[in-house]
Design an enzyme around this catalytic site. Structure first.
Site, mmCIF file in Angstrom:
data_model
loop_
_atom_site.group_PDB
_atom_site.id
_atom_site.type_symbol
_atom_site.label_atom_id
_atom_site.label_comp_id
_atom_site.label_asym_id
_atom_site.label_seq_id
_atom_site.Cartn_x
_atom_site.Cartn_y
_atom_site.Cartn_z
ATOM 1 N N ASN A 1 0.804 -1.223 0.000
ATOM 2 C CA ASN A 1 0.000 0.000 0.000
ATOM 3 C C ASN A 1 0.837 1.273 0.000
ATOM 4 O OD1 ASN A 1 0.264 -1.462 2.605
ATOM 5 N ND2 ASN A 1 -0.382 0.486 3.460
ATOM 6 N N CYS B 1 -2.629 5.010 8.332
ATOM 7 C CA CYS B 1 -2.724 4.461 9.684
ATOM 8 C C CYS B 1 -1.577 4.941 10.560
ATOM 9 C CB CYS B 1 -2.712 2.946 9.641
ATOM 10 S SG CYS B 1 -3.599 2.300 8.232
HETATM 11 C C1 LIG Z 1 -6.527 -0.298 3.279
HETATM 12 C C2 LIG Z 1 -5.799 -1.561 3.508
HETATM 13 C C3 LIG Z 1 -6.212 -2.481 4.485
HETATM 14 C C4 LIG Z 1 -7.362 -2.184 5.421
HETATM 15 O O1 LIG Z 1 -8.590 -2.200 4.786
HETATM 16 P P1 LIG Z 1 -9.851 -1.516 5.527
HETATM 17 O O2 LIG Z 1 -11.006 -1.858 4.664
HETATM 18 O O3 LIG Z 1 -9.579 -0.056 5.567
HETATM 19 O O4 LIG Z 1 -9.938 -2.145 6.875
HETATM 20 C C5 LIG Z 1 -5.522 -3.654 4.617
HETATM 21 N N1 LIG Z 1 -4.474 -3.943 3.821
HETATM 22 C C6 LIG Z 1 -4.049 -3.098 2.864
HETATM 23 C C7 LIG Z 1 -2.900 -3.475 2.010
HETATM 24 C C8 LIG Z 1 -4.693 -1.879 2.682
HETATM 25 O O5 LIG Z 1 -4.251 -1.037 1.753
#
Ligand SMILES: *Cc1c(COP(=O)(O)O)cnc(C)c1O
Length: 396
Positions: free
Chosen positions: A151, A324
């Site tokens: 991400n 986060c």
């Molecule tokens: C955004 C994200 C998450 C979390 O997803 P949510 O729906 O916001 O809980 C988990 N893993 C990755 C790689 C992400 O980008």
């Protein structure tokens, strides 16, 4: 000008998703567990959405569990594999150092319960190899969990090959595909995936809804106790509007994946080329093996938070990494995992674009980042020391 360049944090809902949700926020409000016609209408919608979502991944509808999002799906996948392992006396789990915190913190909890976790090193280019996974697997390994695409730096892992290694050694394989679904073509059968997490708000669907794919035959541990929804694997009345929005967004994204990727990759590469001209800057992650919309840089002698605030003043909505961790002063664990030193990891910038980003916006962002980096370096004592030779540049 206002430019949204934080699509890895969340995306704008597409019209198809909003339109698909509206009837279920309004007149079709029955509980899918109710036996009367109002409930059955909701239940039919639920069945249909599950089938369409499964179709996008090439799995069966019964293999989809709806969750509150990517985090819950990651938690459930990992805890399920851990409970299966425990029953067989296998308490070793393999992952990478640059996973999302939904994975890493779930593993921290399991470690406190007596599980052993191996964190694979990530190469400087942001990739792990199937060989690393193979070498780390032991007789007591119960799970390998490797994210599909990162991400923060956008790198895409060799999922099919890692899955093949796990199959061969009879170890469960989970992938956090939250950044990949809707952006890359996925086939859980062809790619040897046992469990996969996804989240609607990362592909122009609503927030607070996601899914976990679990291959038939794998026993799932439910995190939420209660009624028999999701065949006893996740209790609670289903969020039908969000599920309908997710199904519409996913079908829309998957039907247009190749066309969107072509458009976005061209813009991404133009943005990368423009930012690379800034002296003492470095692209994070492999240049080609990356998500279509991801651009991630480190700039020497810069403090990331100031960069973001000044870009915000210019109407550019960017990120330093994952949403986060922003607000905390610790540098990103992802940038540290690929070997960026602390002082460099602090000067990071992530711009994540989508198919709605325009060429003009790319040009504007290149100028804005150049200006802001130049301005911040001009007032930075760290930069003065670097230029005068009192300190040494880390980035050439
Ligand atoms: C955004 C994200 C998450 C979390 O997803 P949510 O729906 O916001 O809980 C988990 N893993 C990755 C790689 C992400 O980008």
């Amino acid at each position: 000008m206002n430019i949204y360049a934080d699509n890895a944090a969340t995306t704008k809902m597409c019209r198809a998703a909003i339109d698909a949700m509206l009837p279920y926020l309004d007149e079709i409000y029955g509980n899918p567990s109710s036996l009367h016609s109002a409930g059955q209408r909701a239940n039919e919608a639920l069945t249909d959405a599950r089938r369409r979502i499964a179709g996008c991944l090439n799995c069966d509808a019964e293999e989809i569990i709806f969750t509150s999002g990517g985090s819950e799906a990651d938690n459930q996948a990992i805890v399920s594999a851990a409970r299966i392992g425990e029953r067989q006396g296998k308490k070793h789990i393999i992952t990478t150092a640059f996973e999302h915190h939904a994975v890493l913190h779930t593993l921290d909890r399991l470690e406190r319960e007596g599980f052993e976790v191996t964190l694979l090193d990530v190469h400087e280019n942001g990739l792990v190899t199937p060989q690393q996974v193979s070498d780390a697997i032991r007789p007591d390994t119960c799970l390998v969990t490797v994210m599909y695409a990162n991400n923060e730096i956008g790198t895409i892992q060799p999922i099919k090959e890692i899955g093949a290694v796990c199959r061969e050694k009879n170890v469960l394989f989970h992938t956090d595909a939250v950044q990949a679904v809707g952006h890359l073509n996925i086939d859980v059968i062809e790619q040897n995936i046992d469990m996969l997490s996804l989240s609607a708000h990362k592909f122009h669907g609503p927030k607070g809804i996601g899914a976990l794919y679990v291959k038939k035959g794998i026993r799932v541990t439910n995190l939420v106790e209660g009624g028999m929804q999701e065949r006893g694997r996740r209790a609670g009345t289903e969020n039908i509007p969000a599920i309908m929005g997710m199904a519409a967004a996913m079908e829309n994204a998957c039907a247009n994946i190749d066309r969107n990727a072509a458009v976005v990759i061209r813009l991404r590469d133009k943005l990368i080329e423009g930012l690379s001209k800034i002296p003492h800057s470095v692209l994070n992650g492999d240049a080609s093996c990356r998500l279509p919309g991801n651009v991630s840089f480190c700039f020497e002698g810069i403090e990331g938070e100031s960069l973001l605030l000044l870009l915000d003043d210019k109407g550019v909505y960017a990120s330093s990494g994952s949403a986060c961790t922003s607000g905390s002063l610790d540098p990103s664990h992802v940038l540290l995992a690929i070997g960026r030193p602390h002082e460099i990891a602090h000067g990071s910038l992530r711009l994540t674009i989508c198919e709605e980003t325009t060429e003009e916006e790319i040009d504007y962002m290149i100028r804005a980042v150049k200006d802001v980096v130049g301005y911040l370096r001009g007032i930075s004592p760290v930069w003065r020391d670097l230029v005068s030779g009192k300190a040494e540049f880390v980035i050439e």
